[in-house]
Motif scaffolding. Structure first.
Motif, PDB file in Angstrom:
ATOM      1  N   ASN A 294     -16.657  40.676 -26.371  1.00  0.00           N
ATOM      2  CA  ASN A 294     -16.217  39.756 -27.429  1.00  0.00           C
ATOM      3  C   ASN A 294     -16.677  40.178 -28.818  1.00  0.00           C
ATOM      4  N   LYS A 295     -16.654  41.476 -29.082  1.00  0.00           N
ATOM      5  CA  LYS A 295     -16.983  41.970 -30.430  1.00  0.00           C
ATOM      6  C   LYS A 295     -15.931  42.992 -30.849  1.00  0.00           C
ATOM      7  N   GLU A 296     -15.363  42.777 -32.020  1.00  0.00           N
ATOM      8  CA  GLU A 296     -14.337  43.683 -32.511  1.00  0.00           C
ATOM      9  C   GLU A 296     -14.951  45.010 -32.930  1.00  0.00           C
ATOM     10  N   GLU A 333     -23.035  42.696 -22.241  1.00  0.00           N
ATOM     11  CA  GLU A 333     -23.620  41.819 -23.250  1.00  0.00           C
ATOM     12  C   GLU A 333     -24.823  42.512 -23.873  1.00  0.00           C
TER      13      GLU A 333
END
Length: 412
Positions: A294-296, A333
């Motif tokens: 969930n990180k661009e 994560e």
């Protein structure tokens, strides 16, 4: 045996193929800045490599240049003349619905900057321009190895005499030819006089219609890329001298010197510069590279021609027209508890920031860190690989970043 350690911290920018703009030098407030464009057509690497080197390897010591080396960046990546049509035929008029509309508007804004007095556009063209017919590759309809102007003289406060300036540049380039067969010639398209419908749409005609000097430099597509870039740089340096701009460079201006500069090691830093990929003759794939969930993706590169591009479930790194490597991420994560680590290299204690390349001659050791697992990619010892002196012979070459087996990843 010397090898390298790339220290990575575990952690995709949605790739935007917009051209970059860089400045080199300082304006003397005399409206004498030279603006240089490369890559307006994506299949002309001599031009965009030469332009890129002006930012990475030149130091402007008097005056200023502005360089946009990768105008049609998406076309450069895809080795296409123009993904949405020829970008160099959209300056007379363009619909706001055209995918290139914003690109053209950005280019025009640069040209119309009050400080800009001269514009140079770099191209690669087929064959060799000759004023009279010699053969199929050497004739008046060819464009390669020519200095191109739209007219002899313009109404401009600076550099109105285009023909004399371009002729002097032709003579300067011809004094440093790698082969007499590569001789440059002046090509005056007489755009308005002859009503040339194609050239009336081009960037250089837009420039002179706004009372600024414009020159196109063409190198032949029948030459190797380093030779094309060499001739472009010879011409550019003469134009800069004409404008009173002074400079130094970090390589010898010879065909071989340009080749070495173009082919030097690339660096790609991912996720706020915490992961470094040092690419020198890289392997075609890099597997299990940790990416954060969930990180661009965000990244920085060592030059403006390098990009990281999403492609299905993987990413590929491209340097201009040339594919470098494909990345297959492993999504995990992450946390950011610290920015540097202690490493013992050749019996010396170092503090190393993440995203750093460390040169190792004999061996290295990474002391254990509470709550942190050290994973040395290519060293198969166990779950945690800290507190172990590691030598080159201990590494499995198949896991190196490079084909020579000298550059390895360390993850924390």
């Amino acid at each position: 045996m010397r090898f390298f350690l790339v220290v990575l911290f575990l952690y995709t920018n949605i790739f935007a193929l917009e051209f970059s703009v860089g400045e080199n030098g300082k304006s003397l407030d005399d409206n004498n800045t030279v603006l240089i464009f490369g890559g307006i057509q994506g299949d002309e690497p001599g031009g965009f490599h030469a332009a890129s080197l002006l930012l990475s390897d030149y130091n402007i010591t008097k005056g200023k240049i502005i360089v946009a080396p990768n105008l049609a960046f998406d076309s450069i990546i895809k080795r296409s003349r123009g993904n949405n049509g020829d970008l160099n035929r959209k300056f007379a008029s363009i619909s706001p619905k055209d995918p290139d509309y914003k690109t053209i508007e950005r280019i025009k804004e640069l040209i119309l900057l009050p400080e800009v007095s001269m514009v140079i556009n770099l191209h690669d063209g087929w064959g060799f321009y000759k004023p009279t017919y010699v053969d199929a590759l050497q004739n008046p309809k060819r464009w390669g190895n020519s200095s191109v102007i739209d007219t002899s003289e313009i109404n401009a406060s600076k550099y109105p005499d285009l023909e004399n300036i371009a002729t002097q540049t032709v003579n300067s380039v011809n004094s440093s030819l790698a082969d007499p067969k590569h001789a440059y010639h002046l090509k005056n398209t007489k755009t308005q006089e002859l009503g040339d419908t194609e050239m009336l749409k081009a960037l250089t005609y837009f420039v002179i219609s706004h009372h600024k000097a414009a020159f196109a430099n063409e190198a032949s597509k029948n030459l190797p890329i380093n030779l094309r870039a060499y001739y472009h740089l010879l011409a550019i340096e003469n134009y800069l001298k004409t404008a009173g701009i002074e400079f130094t460079r970090d390589f010898e201006l010879t065909p071989e010197g340009v080749k070495e500069a173009i082919n030097r090691e690339l660096e790609v830093k991912l996720f706020d510069d915490r992961i470094l990929l040092s690419l020198k003759n890289p392997r075609k794939t890099i597997k299990y590279l940790p990416f954060p969930v969930n990180k661009e993706l965000n990244y920085n590169t060592s030059n403006e021609l390098t990009a990281v591009i999403a492609d299905g479930s993987s990413f590929f790194v491209q340097y201009g027209n040339r594919f470098q490597t494909r990345i297959y991420p492993e999504y995990l994560e992450f946390s950011d508890p610290f920015d540097e680590v202690a490493i013992k290299v050749d019996q010396k204690d170092l503090i190393v920031h993440f995203g750093t390349k460390v040169k190792v001659k004999e061996n290295f050791l990474i002391p254990s860190i509470k709550g942190v697992r050290v994973n040395i990619i290519g060293f198969d010892h166990g779950k945690d690989e800290s507190n172990i002196f590691i030598h080159k012979k201990d590494m499995q070459q198949a896991y190196s970043l490079d084909m020579a087996g000298k550059i390895y990843r360390v993850e924390f």
